[in-house]
Design an enzyme around this catalytic site. Structure first.
Site, PDB file in Angstrom:
ATOM      1  N   HIS A  14      14.519 -60.851 108.725  1.00 38.86           N
ATOM      2  CA  HIS A  14      15.974 -60.668 108.789  1.00 38.86           C
ATOM      3  C   HIS A  14      16.742 -61.988 108.882  1.00 38.86           C
ATOM      4  O   HIS A  14      17.722 -62.196 108.182  1.00 38.86           O
ATOM      5  CB  HIS A  14      16.351 -59.786 109.987  1.00 38.86           C
ATOM      6  CG  HIS A  14      15.728 -58.431 109.948  1.00 38.86           C
ATOM      7  ND1 HIS A  14      14.529 -58.166 110.560  1.00 38.86           N
ATOM      8  CD2 HIS A  14      16.133 -57.286 109.351  1.00 38.86           C
ATOM      9  CE1 HIS A  14      14.218 -56.899 110.344  1.00 38.86           C
ATOM     10  NE2 HIS A  14      15.161 -56.338 109.620  1.00 38.86           N
ATOM     11  N   GLU A  86      13.120 -61.839 116.546  1.00 41.14           N
ATOM     12  CA  GLU A  86      12.656 -62.859 115.598  1.00 41.14           C
ATOM     13  C   GLU A  86      12.720 -64.252 116.217  1.00 41.14           C
ATOM     14  O   GLU A  86      11.809 -65.066 116.018  1.00 41.14           O
ATOM     15  CB  GLU A  86      13.467 -62.774 114.294  1.00 41.14           C
ATOM     16  CG  GLU A  86      13.206 -61.438 113.600  1.00 41.14           C
ATOM     17  CD  GLU A  86      13.664 -61.353 112.144  1.00 41.14           C
ATOM     18  OE1 GLU A  86      13.378 -60.335 111.522  1.00 41.14           O
ATOM     19  OE2 GLU A  86      14.288 -62.287 111.629  1.00 41.14           O
ATOM     20  N   ARG A 229      43.605 -55.839 127.962  1.00 45.44           N
ATOM     21  CA  ARG A 229      43.711 -54.390 127.882  1.00 45.44           C
ATOM     22  C   ARG A 229      44.600 -53.780 128.961  1.00 45.44           C
ATOM     23  O   ARG A 229      44.974 -52.623 128.862  1.00 45.44           O
ATOM     24  CB  ARG A 229      42.298 -53.785 127.914  1.00 45.44           C
ATOM     25  CG  ARG A 229      41.446 -54.118 126.695  1.00 45.44           C
ATOM     26  CD  ARG A 229      42.011 -53.463 125.441  1.00 45.44           C
ATOM     27  NE  ARG A 229      42.225 -52.054 125.653  1.00 45.44           N
ATOM     28  CZ  ARG A 229      41.269 -51.113 125.626  1.00 45.44           C
ATOM     29  NH1 ARG A 229      40.037 -51.472 125.323  1.00 45.44           N
ATOM     30  NH2 ARG A 229      41.547 -49.848 125.875  1.00 45.44           N
TER      31      ARG A 229
HETATM   32  O1  LIG Z   1      38.742 -55.830 123.137  1.00 43.23           O
HETATM   33  C1  LIG Z   1      37.779 -56.418 122.641  1.00 43.23           C
HETATM   34  C2  LIG Z   1      37.891 -57.734 122.138  1.00 43.23           C
HETATM   35  C3  LIG Z   1      36.791 -58.320 121.586  1.00 43.23           C
HETATM   36  N1  LIG Z   1      35.629 -57.630 121.518  1.00 43.23           N
HETATM   37  C4  LIG Z   1      35.519 -56.365 121.983  1.00 43.23           C
HETATM   38  O2  LIG Z   1      34.450 -55.751 121.897  1.00 43.23           O
HETATM   39  N2  LIG Z   1      36.597 -55.799 122.556  1.00 43.23           N
END
Ligand SMILES: O=c1cc[nH]c(=O)[nH]1
Ligand SMILES: O=P(O)(O)O[C@H]1O[C@H](CO)[C@@H](O)[C@H]1O
Length: 266
Positions: A14, A86, A229
């Protein structure tokens, strides 16, 4: 435990890497995005391109006159576990995931770095290596070194627990998807993770920690915050992405120089 190292010329299916190409490197930096490989390698030292196949793009860089591999894992657990398998066969003993993430705690700002000490296994791949009761934990010394490097370089950071999700949308309780629907199982899950002190969402660290443990490798992970978030589901501007990239590069460069200088003196 039997270890099946590759022959010097043997090319892995891979990653398309061989032991000869690694020139004795025992340490690998693992960004998810192939597009970040070259810049990460160049931020460490003089760099040569190795190869690029599927999601695996690789470069060899030099830190303290020692070769260090930089290889992308792609997104999510399956491609990450393949990469680790790997690389282990090629003699890699130590891996550091260098990623991006969405923060879920107030006080973790866009551009900050999370140094990850443990991960919630909200993914499927690690269960192929260890039962779900087994913890996804970082190597203590490597993580301590990253935290030290962040401190001395004055990079805004926290040491935290991530939630590694197989999905970017439902598993990270995002509603700005095509259907806007999140399974009942995940509705309210972000609040629960916050309550438990989880700091951030990303997609590979749990696989890295558990797979590395199963293969006998040391593993650490750090991620730059590109989504906040607690305020929005969106990814921040390219300027924030570059700020985060700059900051995790600074931490990794300092940590690797410390580590390899120390080992060189032994
Ligand atoms: O909110 C995010 C930002 C980057 N990567 C993720 O998985 N979530
Ligand atoms: O920037 P990378 O390292 O890919 O990390 C994060 O970004 C991707 C999602 O956008 C996932 O791979 C997640 O873990």
């Amino acid at each position: 435990m039997d270890h099946h190292y590759a022959e010097p010329h043997e090319v892995m299916y891979h990653t398309q890497l061989s032991r000869e190409m690694l020139m004795g490197a025992d340490t690998a930096l693992l960004p998810g995005d192939p597009g970040r490989v070259r810049s990460l390698a160049e931020a460490m030292g003089p760099t040569v391109d190795l190869t690029s196949h599927r999601e695996y793009t690789s470069c060899l860089t030099q830190v303290q006159n020692r070769p260090v591999l930089v290889c992308s894992t792609g997104m999510g657990g399956p491609s990450t576990a393949i990469c680790l398998e790997e690389l282990a066969r090629l003699g890699i003993k130590r891996v550091i995931r260098v990623g991006t993430t969405g923060s879920i705690q107030e006080g973790l700002e866009l551009g900050d770095v999370v140094i990850i000490k443990a991960a919630v296994r909200l993914e499927g791949t690690s269960a192929h290596y260890a039962p779900l009761e087994f913890p996804a934990v970082a190597d203590f010394e490597l993580t301590q070194l990253l935290a030290y490097a962040a401190l001395v370089e004055s990079v805004p950071h926290q040491v935290g627990i991530c939630c590694s999700s197989d999905t970017f949308w439902p598993g990270q309780e995002r509603y700005d998807s095509f259907t806007g629907y999140v399974l009942r199982r995940f509705q309210g899950s972000m609040k629960e993770w916050q309550q438990l002190g989880v700091t951030n969402y990303e997609m590979e660290t749990a696989t890295v920690f558990v797979t590395a443990q199963a293969l006998g490798l040391q593993a650490a992970s750090l991620c730059g915050v590109v989504a906040k978030r607690t305020e929005s589901e969106s990814i921040a501007s390219p300027e924030i992405y570059r700020l985060a990239e700059n900051r995790f590069q600074t931490i990794v460069r300092r940590a690797l120089n410390e580590l390899l200088a120390r080992e060189g003196k032994k």
